[in-house]
Motif scaffolding. Structure first.
Motif, PDB file in Angstrom:
ATOM      1  N   SER A 242       0.464  -1.093  -0.126  1.00 48.56           N
ATOM      2  CA  SER A 242       0.376  -0.158   0.125  1.00 48.56           C
ATOM      3  C   SER A 242       1.179   1.599   0.214  1.00 48.56           C
ATOM      4  N   ASP A 243       0.061   2.144   0.031  1.00 55.02           N
ATOM      5  CA  ASP A 243       1.500   3.651  -0.070  1.00 55.02           C
ATOM      6  C   ASP A 243       2.119   4.329   1.190  1.00 55.02           C
ATOM      7  N   ASP A 244       1.254   3.038   2.675  1.00 58.69           N
ATOM      8  CA  ASP A 244       1.557   3.692   3.602  1.00 58.69           C
ATOM      9  C   ASP A 244       3.053   2.928   3.893  1.00 58.69           C
TER      10      ASP A 244
ATOM     11  N   ILE B   7      12.390   5.776  12.298  1.00 58.01           N
ATOM     12  CA  ILE B   7      11.486   6.468  10.958  1.00 58.01           C
ATOM     13  C   ILE B   7      11.251   6.722  11.678  1.00 58.01           C
ATOM     14  N   MET B   8       9.547   6.528  12.717  1.00 58.14           N
ATOM     15  CA  MET B   8       8.572   7.156  12.849  1.00 58.14           C
ATOM     16  C   MET B   8       9.039   8.789  12.721  1.00 58.14           C
TER      17      MET B   8
ATOM     18  N   ALA C  37       3.482  14.339   8.098  1.00 59.73           N
ATOM     19  CA  ALA C  37       2.786  15.200   9.639  1.00 59.73           C
ATOM     20  C   ALA C  37       1.959  14.293   9.248  1.00 59.73           C
ATOM     21  N   LYS C  38       1.968  13.574   7.540  1.00 58.80           N
ATOM     22  CA  LYS C  38       0.139  12.886   7.227  1.00 58.80           C
ATOM     23  C   LYS C  38       0.181  11.535   6.423  1.00 58.80           C
ATOM     24  N   GLY C  39       1.697  10.757   7.574  1.00 62.82           N
ATOM     25  CA  GLY C  39       1.757   9.696   7.569  1.00 62.82           C
ATOM     26  C   GLY C  39       0.581   8.658   7.744  1.00 62.82           C
ATOM     27  N   PRO C  40       0.754   7.080   7.517  1.00 62.29           N
ATOM     28  CA  PRO C  40       0.419   6.219   8.238  1.00 62.29           C
ATOM     29  C   PRO C  40      -0.013   6.857  10.172  1.00 62.29           C
ATOM     30  N   LYS C  41      -1.316   6.476  10.877  1.00 62.07           N
ATOM     31  CA  LYS C  41      -1.265   6.723  12.045  1.00 62.07           C
ATOM     32  C   LYS C  41       0.186   5.317  13.224  1.00 62.07           C
ATOM     33  N   LEU C  42       0.070   5.765  13.579  1.00 56.87           N
ATOM     34  CA  LEU C  42       1.241   5.105  14.933  1.00 56.87           C
ATOM     35  C   LEU C  42       0.587   3.440  14.775  1.00 56.87           C
ATOM     36  N   THR C  43      -0.521   3.229  15.486  1.00 59.30           N
ATOM     37  CA  THR C  43      -1.149   2.378  15.617  1.00 59.30           C
ATOM     38  C   THR C  43      -0.320   1.451  14.330  1.00 59.30           C
TER      39      THR C  43
ATOM     40  N   GLU D 262       2.047  -2.444  12.593  1.00 63.42           N
ATOM     41  CA  GLU D 262       1.674  -3.827  11.635  1.00 63.42           C
ATOM     42  C   GLU D 262       2.286  -3.148  10.793  1.00 63.42           C
ATOM     43  N   ILE D 263       2.325  -1.891   9.847  1.00 60.31           N
ATOM     44  CA  ILE D 263       3.179  -2.224   8.817  1.00 60.31           C
ATOM     45  C   ILE D 263       4.652  -2.458   8.890  1.00 60.31           C
TER      46      ILE D 263
END
Ligand code: ATP
Ligand code: MG
Length: 381
Positions: free
Chosen positions: A293-295, A318-319, A324-330, A334-335
């Motif tokens: 996926s893009d994320d 990395i996080m 800021a508009k990247g995937p959510k922490l939760t 998983e990623i």
């Protein structure tokens, strides 16, 4: 002309199609137990009873899709009571896409009018099934993609409960999952768990002897004699055994024969195979990254940018580098797990320097990963 050279119209392939990845082989050995289990589950449907739900599990290239396709072929030839529908969830990865595919496969009418809601679509499907008095047998192939996108329960629930709203209607389900890291029970919501009690059918990796048997059969069918000497097929089998996926073997055979043809030789050399191995490695990585996926691509890109021969970034670094508009922490954790399962990264834990930290090593060549990611971004623009 030199005697041992191929003229332009000559080919080393008896039938090149047999090396295509979508080809359904006539000879399908080593999967009798799995085929028997599927037949056992489907059989009640032939007499109008409910087909038992099944889940086929096993790593990539272990014959899951092929076994279902072969059973579907034989169902189409022998009965009209069951209508087999194959859904490739890599392509149809949302609730709406899956029901659209089921609708178009059933009715052969083309896509529903735009603006049709999922609920209306499910209604239209149910009415069609009721009217035709058939039992659809839906194979959700690579259903792990529905799980990643949080769509799995949304698809299963209406299919499992349809008979409550439309008495007399049943759907048979075959779920194929190729990601060994997925905990199926944990992926199911309680409302789905209570009605979904599938038989689990395992597809273990093939042994070297079985891989040899499968590839030998394909070589006999697809190539002229002596094009691929036995000792060179053994070299290919060794490569396949490192990855476990029969597809790699089929791809290596086809590519090395094409290299031999290009050089106007009548048989494959070890050098052709080496070239095929290099090209195939790039293709494998390209396909793997293409399926993200893009994320997931964003996280992989930042990991690759921060990675060097000397240092591996931590997951925290990395996080922090994500926009800021990247995937959510939760979702990020998983990623990381998924990229690790796909062997694009290796997650390594360390307690050094106080506190538990996770380091991210890049499994594949950094420059190649970044090139493929850039190509994907360009294609999306
Ligand atoms: N027992 C077998 N005999 C002949 N060919 C086989 C056999 N098993 C697999 N193959 C071939 O290997 C390739 C991969 O098989 P298949 O697509 O069925 O695997 P899969 O388990 O569905 O993999 P994935 O999880 O990646 O989708 C196909 O081209 C198929 O023709
Ligand atoms: Mg498959």
């Amino acid at each position: 002309m030199k005697p041992n050279l191929l003229s332009w119209e000559e080919t080393l392939f008896r039938d090149q199609d047999v090396f295509d990845l979508n080809y359904v082989p006539e000879q399908f050995d080593y999967r009798d137990d799995q085929t028997q289990s599927l037949v056992f589950a489907i059989r009640p449907g032939i007499k109008g009873g409910k087909i038992l739900d099944t889940v086929c599990r096993g790593p990539p290239g272990t014959g899951k899709t092929t076994s279902v396709k072969k059973i579907f072929e034989s169902l189409r030839e022998t009965t009209q009571a069951i209508l087999p529908i194959h859904v490739n969830c890599r392509i149809d990865a949302s609730e709406y896409a899956v029901f659209t595919r089921i609708y178009t496969s059933l009715t052969k009418r083309g896509p529903p009018p735009s603006g049709t809601s999922v609920k209306q679509l499910i209604d239209m499907i149910a009415r069609f099934v009721e009217q035709e008095q058939i039992q659809p047998l839906v194979c959700l192939d690579d259903a792990n993609y529905l799980i990643y996108e949080n769509q799995f329960n949304k698809v299963l629930y209406p299919l499992l409960r349809m008979h409550e709203v439309f008495p007399g209607i049943n759907f048979g389900l075959i779920i194929i999952i190729s990601d060994p890291g997925i905990d199926l029970q944990n992926s199911l919501e309680v409302r789905v768990q209570s009605t979904f009690h599938p038989e689990i059918i395992q597809y273990p990796p093939y042994s070297a002897r079985e891989i040899a048997g499968i590839l030998n059969e394909r070589v006999k069918q697809g190539l002229y004699p002596h094009v691929l000497p036995t000792e060179l097929l053994d070299v290919i089998i060794d490569h396949v055994m490192k990855h476990g996926d029969v597809r790699l073997g089929l791809d290596l055979i086809k590519r090395s024969v094409l290299y031999a043809e290009k050089a106007a030789r009548k048989s494959v050399t070890e050098d052709d195979i080496q070239k095929a191995v290099d090209a195939s490695r790039d293709m494998h990585l390209e396909m793997l990254i293409g399926s993200l996926s893009d994320d997931e691509c964003l996280v992989l890109k930042i990991a690759a940018e921060l990675f060097s021969d000397e240092t591996s970034p931590t997951t925290k670094e990395i996080m922090e580098a994500l926009p800021a508009k990247g995937p959510k922490l939760t979702r990020i954790s998983e990623i990381f797990k998924r990229l690790d399962r796909l062997r694009l990264i290796d997650l390594q834990y360390s307690n050094q320097g106080g506190g538990r930290r996770r380091f991210v090593h890049l499994h594949e060549d950094r420059a190649l990963v970044l090139t493929i990611l850039a190509r994907r971004e360009q294609a999306a623009d």
